[in-house]
Design an enzyme around this catalytic site. Structure first.
Site, PDB file in Angstrom:
ATOM      1  N   GLU A 232       1.001  -1.209   0.162  1.00 33.25           N
ATOM      2  CA  GLU A 232       0.043  -0.156  -0.069  1.00 33.25           C
ATOM      3  C   GLU A 232       1.077   1.193   0.062  1.00 33.25           C
ATOM      4  O   GLU A 232       1.547   1.677   1.249  1.00 33.25           O
ATOM      5  CB  GLU A 232      -0.886   0.064   1.356  1.00 33.25           C
ATOM      6  CG  GLU A 232      -2.017  -1.010   1.195  1.00 33.25           C
ATOM      7  CD  GLU A 232      -2.894  -1.000   0.270  1.00 33.25           C
ATOM      8  OE1 GLU A 232      -3.301   0.258   0.011  1.00 33.25           O
ATOM      9  OE2 GLU A 232      -3.580  -2.135   0.046  1.00 33.25           O
ATOM     10  N   CYS A 266      -1.640   9.461   2.727  1.00 34.44           N
ATOM     11  CA  CYS A 266      -1.464   8.871   1.464  1.00 34.44           C
ATOM     12  C   CYS A 266      -2.322   9.301   0.188  1.00 34.44           C
ATOM     13  O   CYS A 266      -1.931   9.354  -0.806  1.00 34.44           O
ATOM     14  CB  CYS A 266      -1.452   7.263   1.557  1.00 34.44           C
ATOM     15  SG  CYS A 266      -2.956   6.478   2.109  1.00 34.44           S
TER      16      CYS A 266
HETATM   17  P1  NAD Z   1       8.314   4.510   5.023  1.00 30.99           P
HETATM   18  O1  NAD Z   1       8.261   3.581   3.852  1.00 30.99           O
HETATM   19  O2  NAD Z   1       9.438   5.477   5.409  1.00 30.99           O
HETATM   20  O3  NAD Z   1       8.246   3.477   6.216  1.00 30.99           O
HETATM   21  C1  NAD Z   1       6.924   2.389   6.565  1.00 30.99           C
HETATM   22  C2  NAD Z   1       7.325   1.306   7.131  1.00 30.99           C
HETATM   23  O4  NAD Z   1       8.606   0.719   6.787  1.00 30.99           O
HETATM   24  C3  NAD Z   1       7.864   1.766   8.716  1.00 30.99           C
HETATM   25  O5  NAD Z   1       7.557   0.674   9.359  1.00 30.99           O
HETATM   26  C4  NAD Z   1       9.359   1.525   8.903  1.00 30.99           C
HETATM   27  O6  NAD Z   1       9.610   1.475   9.982  1.00 30.99           O
HETATM   28  C5  NAD Z   1       9.695   0.869   7.580  1.00 30.99           C
HETATM   29  N1  NAD Z   1      10.914   0.921   6.955  1.00 30.99           N
HETATM   30  C6  NAD Z   1      11.683   2.334   6.766  1.00 30.99           C
HETATM   31  N2  NAD Z   1      12.585   2.006   6.232  1.00 30.99           N
HETATM   32  C7  NAD Z   1      13.037   0.714   6.148  1.00 30.99           C
HETATM   33  C8  NAD Z   1      13.949  -0.123   5.483  1.00 30.99           C
HETATM   34  N3  NAD Z   1      15.128   0.556   4.581  1.00 30.99           N
HETATM   35  N4  NAD Z   1      13.953  -1.229   5.511  1.00 30.99           N
HETATM   36  C9  NAD Z   1      12.894  -1.804   6.090  1.00 30.99           C
HETATM   37  N5  NAD Z   1      11.849  -1.200   6.438  1.00 30.99           N
HETATM   38  C10 NAD Z   1      11.813   0.110   6.669  1.00 30.99           C
HETATM   39  O7  NAD Z   1       6.763   5.231   5.175  1.00 30.99           O
HETATM   40  P2  NAD Z   1       6.154   6.189   6.171  1.00 30.99           P
HETATM   41  O8  NAD Z   1       7.338   7.512   5.731  1.00 30.99           O
HETATM   42  O9  NAD Z   1       5.822   5.786   7.367  1.00 30.99           O
HETATM   43  O10 NAD Z   1       4.993   6.813   5.657  1.00 30.99           O
HETATM   44  C11 NAD Z   1       4.680   7.493   4.349  1.00 30.99           C
HETATM   45  C12 NAD Z   1       4.394   6.757   3.031  1.00 30.99           C
HETATM   46  O11 NAD Z   1       3.462   5.779   3.332  1.00 30.99           O
HETATM   47  C13 NAD Z   1       4.039   8.008   1.848  1.00 30.99           C
HETATM   48  O12 NAD Z   1       4.718   7.640   0.919  1.00 30.99           O
HETATM   49  C14 NAD Z   1       2.399   7.475   1.805  1.00 30.99           C
HETATM   50  O13 NAD Z   1       1.929   7.788   0.834  1.00 30.99           O
HETATM   51  C15 NAD Z   1       2.857   6.028   2.257  1.00 30.99           C
HETATM   52  N6  NAD Z   1       1.137   5.511   2.743  1.00 30.99           N
HETATM   53  C16 NAD Z   1       0.542   4.884   1.783  1.00 30.99           C
HETATM   54  C17 NAD Z   1      -0.875   4.499   2.278  1.00 30.99           C
HETATM   55  C18 NAD Z   1      -1.750   3.447   1.543  1.00 30.99           C
HETATM   56  O14 NAD Z   1      -2.638   2.936   2.076  1.00 30.99           O
HETATM   57  N7  NAD Z   1      -1.333   3.205   0.338  1.00 30.99           N
HETATM   58  C19 NAD Z   1      -0.987   4.641   3.711  1.00 30.99           C
HETATM   59  C20 NAD Z   1      -0.048   5.571   4.505  1.00 30.99           C
HETATM   60  C21 NAD Z   1       1.031   5.995   4.153  1.00 30.99           C
END
Ligand code: NAD
Length: 479
Positions: A232, A266
């Protein structure tokens, strides 16, 4: 089970999560315990699943106030917006409880000629051990909404909350540990290293919500075990405002979708295309409404959230073209505050149009030709997660729906398609893989098992040797 030594990662996890009960186990054990538990079959019955969903619903009700406060602590979330997140979640768990029996019922399907005589059905069976990775922006709903689907489908589950929202993550873990056995549902807190280590283990499904760049890391890690993933993700979700719309209503609905959670949604409207004939009117109305809603000094408003951390504060602040601000533009680094901001005369050459904004800054572009708009959106590096249209013209509406690839559409409003549990929620292409919410969540976390029961009262010898001239029968079918 063989004792496994604590690794460095376990120590990191222990440091990061003082409330984490599982610090006595290595992550390998945490996963293994659930793998063994799933094999007992205890998670599969209707009664078991229903009882867990009911417990979860009650726990959400009991801890709503705690979550509301935690959301304020982590994200400066206004009370109304925090309750909104909890209400969406509550609606989802209620929907699952009400419909679980119906969802679990095998679906009868017709049986084709070649398989006669027989009867066919599809049974939804659990996938097994599921990992749910949670982002920071809606740390409660985006942990528990997939959990509801995974429980409904009869799986065991490990949740990894975001380390950027420590208050919400702590309550999430406490709630889970208070109502579920760690063999069944567990929460593992910690930093990226913990996620990285978790991903080395084999799961039957990984459900990730987050950015496209991390999505690629998750998918690559999952590929090593051929683990299916749901991603997502995000993207630049456009809004298109036609000159025939109800302008004041459109402006209000766009701004409320954009500035919810300080733009960290998002599916927030990322930018707006306004028909050139009404652009000035749109900007004037938008300015008037922003000032009415948040006042002359928006930092004093109780209705503005905060940006999650310094890195995102710096990133979003740098995207604002200071010379083209219509309203807003105030920032305060110490408070991680960015005012609800509208900017005009933006083009695709500007930095703000190069990436998902994910903050309270709304660029306004104009258009005269709908075809150009469709083409520009299709040219974006990733298909949008959402698209919003404001128009009374059905042809205009259908042209965009038919010609723009995007996850979902809300006509004449913003965000609301995501709160209807009867609509699948997910992206397309680089904005996501797979969709959930309501029955779709149940289906996503289930395997559709095909079952064909052949009759024994008749044994047509067509497939048995010697074939002789039986082929002539098949030849009659292919004509
Ligand atoms: P992110 O990708 O930075 O982090 C998401 C998860 O991944 C967190 O639990 C984080 O700890 C983990 N993570 C981060 N870096 C990692 C790595 N290198 N290796 C493994 N795991 C890692 O996202 P965010 O900043 O928390 O959220 C914002 C993003 O999420 C935006 O792009 C937004 O559009 C998207 N989002 C999408 C939805 C949806 O339903 N489609 C909903 C909410 C947010």
């Amino acid at each position: 089970m063989e004792a496994i030594k604590m690794t460095n990662i376990d120590n990191i996890r222990a440091e990061n999560s003082p409330n984490n009960q599982v610090t006595n186990h290595s992550l390998e054990q945490v996963v293994e315990i659930q793998r063994e538990y799933f094999k007992t079959g205890k998670t599969k019955s209707y009664e078991f699943r229903l009882a867990q969903l009911k417990k979860l619903k009650q726990a959400i009700v009991d801890r709503t106030e705690e979550f509301v406060q935690a959301l304020h602590k982590d994200l400066g979330r206004p009370e109304f917006e925090a309750y909104f997140e909890l209400t969406v979640l509550y609606d989802d768990v209620k929907d699952a409880i009400a419909n679980l029996k119906k969802w679990m019922k095998p679906t009868k399907v017709t049986t084709g000629l070649l398989a006669q005589p027989g009867r066919s059905r599809i049974e939804h069976t659990p996938l097994g051990n599921v990992l749910i990775l949670v982002p920071y922006n809606y740390p409660v709903a985006l942990a528990f909404q997939p959990l509801i689907g995974a429980i409904a489908a009869g799986n065991t589950i490990i949740i990894k909350p975001s380390s950027l929202t420590p208050a919400c993550s702590t309550i999430t873990s406490e709630l889970i540990k208070s109502i579920f056995d760690e063999h069944y549902v567990n929460s593992v807190e910690g930093s990226t290293e913990v996620t990285t280590e978790l991903l080395t283990h084999k799961f039957d499904h990984i459900f990730f919500t987050g950015s496209p760049s991390v999505g690629k890391i998750i998918m690559a890690a999952a590929a090593k075990h051929l683990t299916p993933v749901t991603l997502e993700l995000g993207g630049k979700s456009p809004t298109i405002v036609n000159k025939d719309c109800n302008l004041e209503q459109a402006v209000k609905r766009i701004l409320s979708g954009k500035f919810l959670n300080a733009g960290q949604t998002c599916i927030a409207p990322d930018h707006v295309y306004v028909h050139q004939d009404i652009k000035q009117e749109f900007l004037a109305k938008a300015k008037e409404i922003v000032l009415k809603w948040y006042g002359d000094d928006p930092q004093e408003s109780n209705d503005c959230g905060r940006i999650i951390n310094d890195r995102h504060f710096e990133r979003i602040s740098a995207l604002i073209p200071k010379d083209r601000v219509v309203v807003g533009g105030q920032v305060n680094a110490a408070q991680k505050f960015i005012a609800p901001t509208i900017v005009q005369d933006v083009t695709f050459a500007d930095d703000i149009m190069q990436e998902e904004i994910f903050g309270p800054v709304l660029p306004v572009l104009d258009f005269s030709d709908l075809e150009d708009v469709c083409q520009q959106i299709e040219k974006l590096p990733q298909h949008p997660l959402a698209m919003y249209l404001f128009t009374a013209d059905k042809k205009f509406e259908q042209t965009l729906i038919s010609n723009v690839r995007c996850g979902g559409v809300n006509v004449n409003n913003t965000l609301l398609h995501a709160v209807n549990p009867h609509l699948p929620f997910g992206g397309v292409g680089q904005s996501g893989i797979g969709a959930y919410h309501g029955k779709c969540s149940f289906e996503l976390f289930s395997h559709k098992k095909s079952v064909l029961k052949s009759a024994t009262w008749l044994d047509i010898p067509l497939r048995y040797a010697p074939y002789g001239n039986k082929v002539s029968l098949l030849k009659k079918i292919i004509r």
